[in-house]
Design an enzyme around this catalytic site. Structure first.
Site, PDB file in Angstrom:
ATOM      1  N   HIS A  64      23.134  32.000   1.061  1.00 57.99           N
ATOM      2  CA  HIS A  64      22.896  32.768   2.282  1.00 57.99           C
ATOM      3  C   HIS A  64      22.247  31.844   3.300  1.00 57.99           C
ATOM      4  O   HIS A  64      21.784  30.768   2.956  1.00 57.99           O
ATOM      5  CB  HIS A  64      22.027  34.003   2.012  1.00 57.99           C
ATOM      6  CG  HIS A  64      20.736  33.694   1.332  1.00 57.99           C
ATOM      7  ND1 HIS A  64      20.650  33.378  -0.017  1.00 57.99           N
ATOM      8  CD2 HIS A  64      19.478  33.642   1.806  1.00 57.99           C
ATOM      9  CE1 HIS A  64      19.385  33.139  -0.331  1.00 57.99           C
ATOM     10  NE2 HIS A  64      18.661  33.295   0.752  1.00 57.99           N
ATOM     11  N   GLY A  65      22.238  32.277   4.534  1.00 55.73           N
ATOM     12  CA  GLY A  65      21.728  31.422   5.604  1.00 55.73           C
ATOM     13  C   GLY A  65      20.214  31.344   5.634  1.00 55.73           C
ATOM     14  O   GLY A  65      19.512  32.110   4.980  1.00 55.73           O
TER      15      GLY A  65
END
Length: 144
Positions: A64-65
């Site tokens: 995920h970012g």
């Protein structure tokens, strides 16, 4: 109308990435290609991995970012990539990649639901051996 968080379009069975970066990029590009994130989010997923691994054990990684990537999230969504032969994540074998993009704090709720499903060895086996995308949706269905 908001999109569904997990759809057949965001699931890939039998993927063969050559390395961790390719695996993360592939997982992120699914989210990008289906309108959940802007292209910059995929780079932020790779950045996050450099800060701390997204490998959570049990053959699972949840790319995920970074925190500042939130502005690149258009809709909350997840992608699921099954790598039957596994891909090396710094010495750990990952067979299930679950890419997450969450608006606001929604990713935290999704992460906890995924962690619960993935804490069961039996569910991991079912995910890895799934022959249809429906099987994946049924197992992770509580995420939607």
């Amino acid at each position: 109308m908001t999109k569904e968080i997990l759809t057949k379009d965001t699931i890939v069975l039998g993927a063969h990435p050559n390395n961790k970066e390719e695996a993360i990029r592939f997982t992120g590009n699914i989210l990008r290609d289906h309108g959940y994130v802007e292209a910059t989010y995929v780079e932020k997923m790779l950045e996050r991995e450099q800060v701390t691994t997204t490998y959570i054990g049990n053959n699972v990684a949840i790319p995920h970012g970074t925190e500042d990537a939130k502005k690149a999230v258009l809709e909350t969504g997840i992608s699921v990539v099954i790598v039957p032969e596994g891909v090396d994540f710094d010495g750990n074998t990952v067979k299930i990649l679950i890419g997450i993009a969450g608006k606001g704090d929604e990713h935290l709720e999704i992460l906890s639901k995924i962690a619960i499903v993935c804490s069961e060895e039996e569910n991991i086996t079912k995910l890895i051996q799934a022959e249809t995308k429906d099987e994946i949706i049924n197992l992770l269905g509580g995420v939607n």
